[in-house]
Scaffold this active site. Structure first.
Site, PDB file in Angstrom:
ATOM      1  N   GLU A   1       0.017  -8.422   5.677  1.00 54.48           N
ATOM      2  CA  GLU A   1      -1.402  -8.247   5.348  1.00 54.48           C
ATOM      3  C   GLU A   1      -2.192  -9.466   5.781  1.00 54.48           C
ATOM      4  O   GLU A   1      -1.613 -10.509   6.099  1.00 54.48           O
ATOM      5  CB  GLU A   1      -1.567  -8.005   3.839  1.00 54.48           C
ATOM      6  CG  GLU A   1      -0.849  -6.772   3.320  1.00 54.48           C
ATOM      7  CD  GLU A   1      -1.408  -5.460   3.857  1.00 54.48           C
ATOM      8  OE1 GLU A   1      -2.527  -5.453   4.387  1.00 54.48           O
ATOM      9  OE2 GLU A   1      -0.708  -4.432   3.745  1.00 54.48           O
TER      10      GLU A   1
ATOM     11  N   TYR B   1       5.662  16.783  13.932  1.00 53.81           N
ATOM     12  CA  TYR B   1       6.357  15.700  13.226  1.00 53.81           C
ATOM     13  C   TYR B   1       7.883  15.817  13.315  1.00 53.81           C
ATOM     14  O   TYR B   1       8.527  15.057  14.018  1.00 53.81           O
ATOM     15  CB  TYR B   1       5.894  15.674  11.756  1.00 53.81           C
ATOM     16  CG  TYR B   1       6.266  14.386  11.059  1.00 53.81           C
ATOM     17  CD1 TYR B   1       5.303  13.421  10.786  1.00 53.81           C
ATOM     18  CD2 TYR B   1       7.578  14.114  10.673  1.00 53.81           C
ATOM     19  CE1 TYR B   1       5.644  12.220  10.158  1.00 53.81           C
ATOM     20  CE2 TYR B   1       7.925  12.923  10.066  1.00 53.81           C
ATOM     21  CZ  TYR B   1       6.957  11.994   9.802  1.00 53.81           C
ATOM     22  OH  TYR B   1       7.308  10.806   9.184  1.00 53.81           O
TER      23      TYR B   1
ATOM     24  N   SER C   1       0.848  -1.208   0.000  1.00 53.54           N
ATOM     25  CA  SER C   1       0.000   0.000   0.000  1.00 53.54           C
ATOM     26  C   SER C   1       0.874   1.245   0.000  1.00 53.54           C
ATOM     27  O   SER C   1       2.097   1.154   0.087  1.00 53.54           O
ATOM     28  CB  SER C   1      -0.961   0.005   1.199  1.00 53.54           C
ATOM     29  OG  SER C   1      -0.240  -0.023   2.399  1.00 53.54           O
TER      30      SER C   1
ATOM     31  N   ASP D   1       6.044 -11.061   8.329  1.00 60.19           N
ATOM     32  CA  ASP D   1       6.740 -10.030   9.091  1.00 60.19           C
ATOM     33  C   ASP D   1       8.142  -9.762   8.538  1.00 60.19           C
ATOM     34  O   ASP D   1       9.026 -10.625   8.620  1.00 60.19           O
ATOM     35  CB  ASP D   1       6.822 -10.498  10.554  1.00 60.19           C
ATOM     36  CG  ASP D   1       7.387  -9.423  11.454  1.00 60.19           C
ATOM     37  OD1 ASP D   1       7.635  -8.300  10.955  1.00 60.19           O
ATOM     38  OD2 ASP D   1       7.586  -9.714  12.643  1.00 60.19           O
ATOM     39  N   ALA D   2       8.323  -8.571   8.000  1.00 60.69           N
ATOM     40  CA  ALA D   2       9.623  -8.208   7.400  1.00 60.69           C
ATOM     41  C   ALA D   2      10.739  -8.168   8.441  1.00 60.69           C
ATOM     42  O   ALA D   2      11.912  -8.165   8.084  1.00 60.69           O
ATOM     43  CB  ALA D   2       9.522  -6.846   6.718  1.00 60.69           C
TER      44      ALA D   2
ATOM     45  N   LEU E   1       0.607  12.750   2.559  1.00 64.27           N
ATOM     46  CA  LEU E   1      -0.508  12.139   1.829  1.00 64.27           C
ATOM     47  C   LEU E   1      -1.358  11.283   2.744  1.00 64.27           C
ATOM     48  O   LEU E   1      -0.909  10.868   3.806  1.00 64.27           O
ATOM     49  CB  LEU E   1       0.051  11.264   0.708  1.00 64.27           C
ATOM     50  CG  LEU E   1       0.454  12.037  -0.536  1.00 64.27           C
ATOM     51  CD1 LEU E   1       1.215  11.166  -1.495  1.00 64.27           C
ATOM     52  CD2 LEU E   1      -0.784  12.589  -1.240  1.00 64.27           C
TER      53      LEU E   1
ATOM     54  N   TYR F   1       9.666  12.034   5.790  1.00 62.10           N
ATOM     55  CA  TYR F   1       8.874  13.251   5.747  1.00 62.10           C
ATOM     56  C   TYR F   1       9.562  14.297   6.613  1.00 62.10           C
ATOM     57  O   TYR F   1      10.099  13.965   7.669  1.00 62.10           O
ATOM     58  CB  TYR F   1       7.446  12.990   6.261  1.00 62.10           C
ATOM     59  CG  TYR F   1       6.570  14.211   6.127  1.00 62.10           C
ATOM     60  CD1 TYR F   1       6.173  14.660   4.874  1.00 62.10           C
ATOM     61  CD2 TYR F   1       6.189  14.949   7.246  1.00 62.10           C
ATOM     62  CE1 TYR F   1       5.417  15.800   4.727  1.00 62.10           C
ATOM     63  CE2 TYR F   1       5.419  16.090   7.108  1.00 62.10           C
ATOM     64  CZ  TYR F   1       5.039  16.514   5.848  1.00 62.10           C
ATOM     65  OH  TYR F   1       4.288  17.652   5.700  1.00 62.10           O
TER      66      TYR F   1
ATOM     67  N   LEU G   1       8.533   0.421   4.765  1.00 60.92           N
ATOM     68  CA  LEU G   1       7.710  -0.112   5.867  1.00 60.92           C
ATOM     69  C   LEU G   1       7.183   1.054   6.706  1.00 60.92           C
ATOM     70  O   LEU G   1       7.892   2.029   6.935  1.00 60.92           O
ATOM     71  CB  LEU G   1       8.540  -0.985   6.803  1.00 60.92           C
ATOM     72  CG  LEU G   1       9.044  -2.332   6.330  1.00 60.92           C
ATOM     73  CD1 LEU G   1       9.630  -3.092   7.507  1.00 60.92           C
ATOM     74  CD2 LEU G   1       7.953  -3.154   5.687  1.00 60.92           C
TER      75      LEU G   1
END
Ligand code: NAI
Length: 400
Positions: free
Chosen positions: A76, A237, A51, A112-113, A275, A227, A141
């Site tokens: 997922e 942030y 996603s 699970d990464a 976003l 970000y 991730l």
């Protein structure tokens, strides 16, 4: 069964598989027509591929000019007695189907990464079925939790300020209202834990592991996403726990860059635009800024979603056919450049001065924000017949 959107707080409890398919197809259609990637990578590993920016990266790299084979790793849930599963599950299925139709490899690893078993599984696959190496690793991730690699203990990130607490509005998508929320000040432990979950440690571990196993091709690149934002959101942030984690991520890029230089490669962080994604709707007090930003950027014709951002990243910056990747003085790739334009930020300020709980729907782009959120879960897409029955059992057999 017919599937309706069910939202609890900031979480979508249902998703529409056919809508997810349409969303993937729409993104593919966009990158096919956009400015194309030149001399792009051919074998790509995307961590966090189901996603948001990770899915958009995968679509861009497969269909936006590079024709890359991809491996995607994502966490997922498929359909079960308790529900239809998550949008990312279906995004992964439909991406794979579309890529295979195009003659491309698209392998999905769902799990699970952070687990050693996942890392080993991916490496074994690269060695046995993916041509032996990758030439790009995308790290996208977004998670609130990670097991400590040494102790297995779960480490949690916190969305908090550093120093003073802060009060602001957060969108309640379930009730279409702005509710007041308090961002508490983080303890030192919370800051440290957030850095461990959302900083660069896991990215570096992946690259170390892949390198040790000899599966990074000569010239291999890696990119992770960050970000920074403007003054308006810094307290929430950039100067908060998440920002601290991102600073760690930026430092990690330099360490990995030095390492990859040994094989003629590079590591970068791309700083992206704010976003609506599954992850970002959770950031308390951040929503008014995004609501105002969407309105301004749309009015100025500058608005981009994840797919536009990622296509611009790969076609204009990382694989633009030039020798050098354009970066700022901190070696960061800035695709948040349009968000941070002075005219954009000035107009955002004006809206934010006016915006309150009563008028936010009319002064900002709440409609667009909600539409994006629903679309992330396969709802509200043009051309999808939401009245039609969906037979989830038929869809689930197609995984992984
Ligand atoms: P997202 O929630 O849409 O995607 C996160 C991905 O990570 C999904 O594919 C999910 O399955 C995967 N994932 C989460 N935990 C996992 C685990 N344990 N194992 C395997 N896969 C796992 O998030 P989004 O927003 O696309 O975020 C990706 C990156 O982009 C993050 O680093 C985020 O900070 C950054 N970013 C996001 C911005 C935004 O406004 N959404 C802006 C700038 C940067």
């Amino acid at each position: 069964m017919k599937i309706e959107p069910v939202i609890k707080g900031q979480v979508a409890k249902t998703c529409h598989p056919i809508g997810c398919q349409k969303a993937v197809e729409d993104q593919i259609a966009y990158v096919r027509k956009a400015k194309q990637i030149k001399e792009g990578p051919k074998k790509v590993l995307v961590l966090g591929s189901s996603s948001g920016f990770g899915l958009a990266s995968r679509i861009s790299l497969a269909f936006g000019g590079a024709r890359a084979d991809t491996i995607g790793v994502a966490f997922e849930r498929g359909p079960s007695e308790t529900g239809v599963g998550t949008a990312g599950w279906y995004n992964s299925i439909y991406f794979r189907e579309a890529a295979e139709k195009e003659g491309l490899i698209a392998k999905n690893f769902i799990g699970d990464a952070f687990s050693p078993a996942m890392r080993q599984g991916v490496v074994d696959y690269i060695k046995t079925e993916f041509g032996g190496s990758v030439d790009l690793v995308v790290y996208s991730l977004a998670t609130g939790i990670r097991p400590d690699p040494q102790t297995g203990e779960r480490i949690r990130s916190s969305l908090k300020t550093i120093g003073e607490p802060l009060t602001g509005y957060t969108v309640n998508l379930e009730e279409d209202r702005l509710q007041e929320s308090v961002l508490d000040a983080a303890t030192e432990q919370e800051v440290a834990d957030t850095v461990r979950v959302m900083g660069g440690e896991d990215w570096a571990e992946w690259i170390e592991f892949l390198s040790g196993e000899g599966v990074l091709a000569h010239g291999c690149q890696t990119v992770a996403y960050s970000y920074i934002g403007s003054e308006i959101t810094h307290k929430i942030y950039h100067e908060g726990t998440l920002g601290r984690a991102k600073v760690h991520l930026h430092g990690t890029a330099d360490v990995l860059d030095a390492k990859l230089k040994e094989i003629g490669g590079q590591a970068h962080v791309a700083v992206c635009k704010a976003l609506v994604t599954k992850a970002s709707v959770f950031i308390p007090a951040f929503s008014p800024y995004i609501l105002a930003l969407f309105r301004v950027m749309k009015e100025l014709g500058l608005h981009e979603g994840c797919i536009e951002q990622m296509q611009r990243l790969f076609a204009d910056r990382l694989y633009n056919g030039e020798e050098l990747v354009p970066v700022d003085e901190q070696r960061l790739i800035r695709i948040d450049d349009w968000e941070l334009r002075d005219d954009v930020q000035e107009k955002v300020q004006v809206i934010l001065k006016e915006l309150d709980q009563n008028n936010f729907q009319s002064v900002s782009d709440y409609e667009g924000y909600k539409k994006d959120f629903l679309a992330l879960n396969g709802f509200g897409l043009d051309g999808v017949d939401y009245e039609k029955e969906v037979y989830v059992d038929d869809l689930s057999i197609k995984m992984p």
